[in-house]
Design a protein around this motif. Structure first.
Motif, PDB file in Angstrom:
ATOM      1  N   LEU A 125       6.989  -9.557   1.631  1.00 29.38           N
ATOM      2  CA  LEU A 125       7.536  -8.210   1.447  1.00 29.38           C
ATOM      3  C   LEU A 125       6.494  -7.153   1.784  1.00 29.38           C
ATOM      4  O   LEU A 125       6.736  -6.275   2.609  1.00 29.38           O
ATOM      5  CB  LEU A 125       8.026  -8.056   0.003  1.00 29.38           C
ATOM      6  CG  LEU A 125       8.688  -6.755  -0.374  1.00 29.38           C
ATOM      7  CD1 LEU A 125      10.018  -6.607   0.357  1.00 29.38           C
ATOM      8  CD2 LEU A 125       8.927  -6.697  -1.877  1.00 29.38           C
ATOM      9  N   GLU A 126       5.336  -7.257   1.168  1.00 26.05           N
ATOM     10  CA  GLU A 126       4.291  -6.243   1.356  1.00 26.05           C
ATOM     11  C   GLU A 126       3.570  -6.395   2.689  1.00 26.05           C
ATOM     12  O   GLU A 126       3.211  -5.408   3.313  1.00 26.05           O
ATOM     13  CB  GLU A 126       3.278  -6.308   0.212  1.00 26.05           C
ATOM     14  CG  GLU A 126       3.799  -5.755  -1.085  1.00 26.05           C
ATOM     15  CD  GLU A 126       4.068  -4.265  -1.030  1.00 26.05           C
ATOM     16  OE1 GLU A 126       3.335  -3.527  -0.344  1.00 26.05           O
ATOM     17  OE2 GLU A 126       5.027  -3.837  -1.681  1.00 26.05           O
ATOM     18  N   GLY A 127       3.359  -7.620   3.106  1.00 20.13           N
ATOM     19  CA  GLY A 127       2.557  -7.858   4.296  1.00 20.13           C
ATOM     20  C   GLY A 127       3.270  -7.614   5.608  1.00 20.13           C
ATOM     21  O   GLY A 127       2.659  -7.157   6.574  1.00 20.13           O
ATOM     22  N   ARG A 128       4.562  -7.928   5.648  1.00 18.76           N
ATOM     23  CA  ARG A 128       5.260  -7.826   6.930  1.00 18.76           C
ATOM     24  C   ARG A 128       6.583  -7.087   6.866  1.00 18.76           C
ATOM     25  O   ARG A 128       6.869  -6.258   7.718  1.00 18.76           O
ATOM     26  CB  ARG A 128       5.478  -9.230   7.497  1.00 18.76           C
ATOM     27  CG  ARG A 128       4.164  -9.877   7.872  1.00 18.76           C
ATOM     28  CD  ARG A 128       4.266 -11.244   8.498  1.00 18.76           C
ATOM     29  NE  ARG A 128       5.379 -11.459   9.360  1.00 18.76           N
ATOM     30  CZ  ARG A 128       6.124 -12.568   9.332  1.00 18.76           C
ATOM     31  NH1 ARG A 128       5.865 -13.534   8.505  1.00 18.76           N
ATOM     32  NH2 ARG A 128       7.128 -12.723  10.167  1.00 18.76           N
ATOM     33  N   LEU A 129       7.394  -7.402   5.888  1.00 19.39           N
ATOM     34  CA  LEU A 129       8.753  -6.861   5.888  1.00 19.39           C
ATOM     35  C   LEU A 129       8.776  -5.338   5.783  1.00 19.39           C
ATOM     36  O   LEU A 129       9.461  -4.670   6.548  1.00 19.39           O
ATOM     37  CB  LEU A 129       9.589  -7.490   4.767  1.00 19.39           C
ATOM     38  CG  LEU A 129      11.047  -7.055   4.716  1.00 19.39           C
ATOM     39  CD1 LEU A 129      11.771  -7.361   6.022  1.00 19.39           C
ATOM     40  CD2 LEU A 129      11.762  -7.735   3.562  1.00 19.39           C
ATOM     41  N   LEU A 130       8.037  -4.788   4.853  1.00 17.25           N
ATOM     42  CA  LEU A 130       8.072  -3.330   4.687  1.00 17.25           C
ATOM     43  C   LEU A 130       7.352  -2.597   5.814  1.00 17.25           C
ATOM     44  O   LEU A 130       7.506  -1.385   5.959  1.00 17.25           O
ATOM     45  CB  LEU A 130       7.510  -2.927   3.320  1.00 17.25           C
ATOM     46  CG  LEU A 130       8.379  -3.351   2.146  1.00 17.25           C
ATOM     47  CD1 LEU A 130       7.742  -2.949   0.823  1.00 17.25           C
ATOM     48  CD2 LEU A 130       9.793  -2.793   2.258  1.00 17.25           C
ATOM     49  N   GLN A 131       6.604  -3.326   6.634  1.00 19.04           N
ATOM     50  CA  GLN A 131       6.017  -2.733   7.838  1.00 19.04           C
ATOM     51  C   GLN A 131       7.049  -2.653   8.956  1.00 19.04           C
ATOM     52  O   GLN A 131       6.948  -1.832   9.845  1.00 19.04           O
ATOM     53  CB  GLN A 131       4.813  -3.551   8.309  1.00 19.04           C
ATOM     54  CG  GLN A 131       3.734  -3.733   7.275  1.00 19.04           C
ATOM     55  CD  GLN A 131       3.231  -2.425   6.714  1.00 19.04           C
ATOM     56  OE1 GLN A 131       2.944  -1.493   7.458  1.00 19.04           O
ATOM     57  NE2 GLN A 131       3.123  -2.347   5.404  1.00 19.04           N
ATOM     58  N   ALA A 132       8.041  -3.537   8.873  1.00 14.07           N
ATOM     59  CA  ALA A 132       9.028  -3.641   9.945  1.00 14.07           C
ATOM     60  C   ALA A 132      10.361  -2.998   9.606  1.00 14.07           C
ATOM     61  O   ALA A 132      11.102  -2.613  10.504  1.00 14.07           O
ATOM     62  CB  ALA A 132       9.268  -5.119  10.280  1.00 14.07           C
ATOM     63  N   ALA A 133      10.684  -2.896   8.330  1.00 11.56           N
ATOM     64  CA  ALA A 133      12.011  -2.433   7.938  1.00 11.56           C
ATOM     65  C   ALA A 133      11.920  -1.341   6.885  1.00 11.56           C
ATOM     66  O   ALA A 133      10.936  -1.239   6.157  1.00 11.56           O
ATOM     67  CB  ALA A 133      12.825  -3.614   7.394  1.00 11.56           C
ATOM     68  N   HIS A 134      12.958  -0.573   6.809  1.00 14.14           N
ATOM     69  CA  HIS A 134      13.082   0.482   5.808  1.00 14.14           C
ATOM     70  C   HIS A 134      13.117  -0.157   4.427  1.00 14.14           C
ATOM     71  O   HIS A 134      13.697  -1.223   4.262  1.00 14.14           O
ATOM     72  CB  HIS A 134      14.379   1.259   6.088  1.00 14.14           C
ATOM     73  CG  HIS A 134      14.494   2.497   5.291  1.00 14.14           C
ATOM     74  ND1 HIS A 134      14.952   2.498   3.997  1.00 14.14           N
ATOM     75  CD2 HIS A 134      14.204   3.783   5.597  1.00 14.14           C
ATOM     76  CE1 HIS A 134      14.947   3.724   3.537  1.00 14.14           C
ATOM     77  NE2 HIS A 134      14.503   4.530   4.491  1.00 14.14           N
ATOM     78  N   PRO A 135      12.522   0.476   3.398  1.00 17.05           N
ATOM     79  CA  PRO A 135      12.539  -0.113   2.052  1.00 17.05           C
ATOM     80  C   PRO A 135      13.948  -0.358   1.507  1.00 17.05           C
ATOM     81  O   PRO A 135      14.132  -1.209   0.639  1.00 17.05           O
ATOM     82  CB  PRO A 135      11.799   0.919   1.191  1.00 17.05           C
ATOM     83  CG  PRO A 135      10.967   1.688   2.146  1.00 17.05           C
ATOM     84  CD  PRO A 135      11.706   1.687   3.460  1.00 17.05           C
ATOM     85  N   ALA A 136      14.941   0.376   2.005  1.00 15.45           N
ATOM     86  CA  ALA A 136      16.315   0.177   1.542  1.00 15.45           C
ATOM     87  C   ALA A 136      17.061  -0.876   2.351  1.00 15.45           C
ATOM     88  O   ALA A 136      18.226  -1.142   2.088  1.00 15.45           O
ATOM     89  CB  ALA A 136      17.082   1.505   1.592  1.00 15.45           C
ATOM     90  N   HIS A 137      16.403  -1.474   3.333  1.00  9.22           N
ATOM     91  CA  HIS A 137      17.052  -2.492   4.159  1.00  9.22           C
ATOM     92  C   HIS A 137      17.474  -3.662   3.278  1.00  9.22           C
ATOM     93  O   HIS A 137      16.809  -4.007   2.305  1.00  9.22           O
ATOM     94  CB  HIS A 137      16.089  -2.955   5.248  1.00  9.22           C
ATOM     95  CG  HIS A 137      16.722  -3.814   6.289  1.00  9.22           C
ATOM     96  ND1 HIS A 137      16.895  -5.156   6.133  1.00  9.22           N
ATOM     97  CD2 HIS A 137      17.240  -3.502   7.497  1.00  9.22           C
ATOM     98  CE1 HIS A 137      17.475  -5.659   7.204  1.00  9.22           C
ATOM     99  NE2 HIS A 137      17.699  -4.669   8.052  1.00  9.22           N
ATOM    100  N   TRP A 138      18.581  -4.286   3.621  1.00 10.44           N
ATOM    101  CA  TRP A 138      19.100  -5.370   2.792  1.00 10.44           C
ATOM    102  C   TRP A 138      18.130  -6.542   2.700  1.00 10.44           C
ATOM    103  O   TRP A 138      18.109  -7.240   1.686  1.00 10.44           O
ATOM    104  CB  TRP A 138      20.476  -5.811   3.287  1.00 10.44           C
ATOM    105  CG  TRP A 138      20.507  -6.407   4.656  1.00 10.44           C
ATOM    106  CD1 TRP A 138      20.630  -5.744   5.845  1.00 10.44           C
ATOM    107  CD2 TRP A 138      20.398  -7.791   4.981  1.00 10.44           C
ATOM    108  NE1 TRP A 138      20.599  -6.631   6.885  1.00 10.44           N
ATOM    109  CE2 TRP A 138      20.460  -7.895   6.387  1.00 10.44           C
ATOM    110  CE3 TRP A 138      20.257  -8.945   4.229  1.00 10.44           C
ATOM    111  CZ2 TRP A 138      20.380  -9.111   7.047  1.00 10.44           C
ATOM    112  CZ3 TRP A 138      20.183 -10.154   4.891  1.00 10.44           C
ATOM    113  CH2 TRP A 138      20.246 -10.227   6.283  1.00 10.44           C
ATOM    114  N   LEU A 139      17.285  -6.769   3.702  1.00 12.31           N
ATOM    115  CA  LEU A 139      16.288  -7.841   3.598  1.00 12.31           C
ATOM    116  C   LEU A 139      15.265  -7.530   2.511  1.00 12.31           C
ATOM    117  O   LEU A 139      14.862  -8.413   1.757  1.00 12.31           O
ATOM    118  CB  LEU A 139      15.574  -8.049   4.934  1.00 12.31           C
ATOM    119  CG  LEU A 139      16.334  -8.795   6.020  1.00 12.31           C
ATOM    120  CD1 LEU A 139      15.535  -8.796   7.315  1.00 12.31           C
ATOM    121  CD2 LEU A 139      16.661 -10.208   5.588  1.00 12.31           C
TER     122      LEU A 139
END
Length: 167
Positions: A125-139
């Motif tokens: 979540l912190e390392g990759r996902l939130l760098q790539a997607a909006h915090p409200a994204h379903w992922l």
């Protein structure tokens, strides 16, 4: 205090003066239920008609606008999210079943499995996902829901408020 009734609220984190505090009408297990079930619960218990959340397509479009990754890479990230969330859910379910049976403290192997699942989801979540997607994204929501459930089962005093406050 109203009519002799008192409501005491305790925050999991320090609050600044004037900071907004929200309260969910749903119990924590229902926060992760499918939309239709949450809507039915709110209608029945509170006579409240919630508005439908943004569609998955809108969420994905918002994420891609912010994304530093091509769509194909975001698809690969989705597969990784799914795998880690499934592992976290399985570990949490095992711990919850043991608690329901009254087995006492978690076995070291179950505690290690839950801790590893929490760490893996949090790192992704912190390392990759939130760098790539909006915090409200379903992922991101799926990661936070899995992290919250696993952290609750583990009794993790740091990750539980982190995940709960961001859901």
């Amino acid at each position: 205090e109203a009519g002799g009734k008192v409501l005491i609220v305790r925050a999991l984190v320090d609050l600044r003066r004037g900071q907004e505090v929200t309260y969910s009408y749903l119990d924590e297990p229902h926060l992760f239920a499918p939309w239709r079930q949450r809507r039915a619960l709110l209608r029945a218990a509170h006579r409240y008609e919630p508005s439908q959340p943004r569609s998955r397509e809108e969420s994905e479009a918002a994420a891609l606008c912010r994304s530093r990754l091509p769509a194909a890479a975001l698809g690969e990230l989705e597969a990784e999210v799914r795998a880690l969330c499934s592992e976290a859910a399985a570990a949490a379910e095992e711990a919850e079943e043991a608690a329901a049976r009254g087995d006492g403290p978690l076995a070291p192997s179950a505690e290690e499995r839950l801790g590893s699942a929490c760490e893996a989801v949090h790192s992704l979540l912190e390392g990759r996902l939130l760098q790539a997607a909006h915090p409200a994204h379903w992922l991101a929501h799926d990661c936070l829901a899995a992290l919250s459930r696993a952290a609750r089962a583990l009794g993790d005093p740091e990750r539980l408020p982190y995940a709960s406050m961001r859901l």
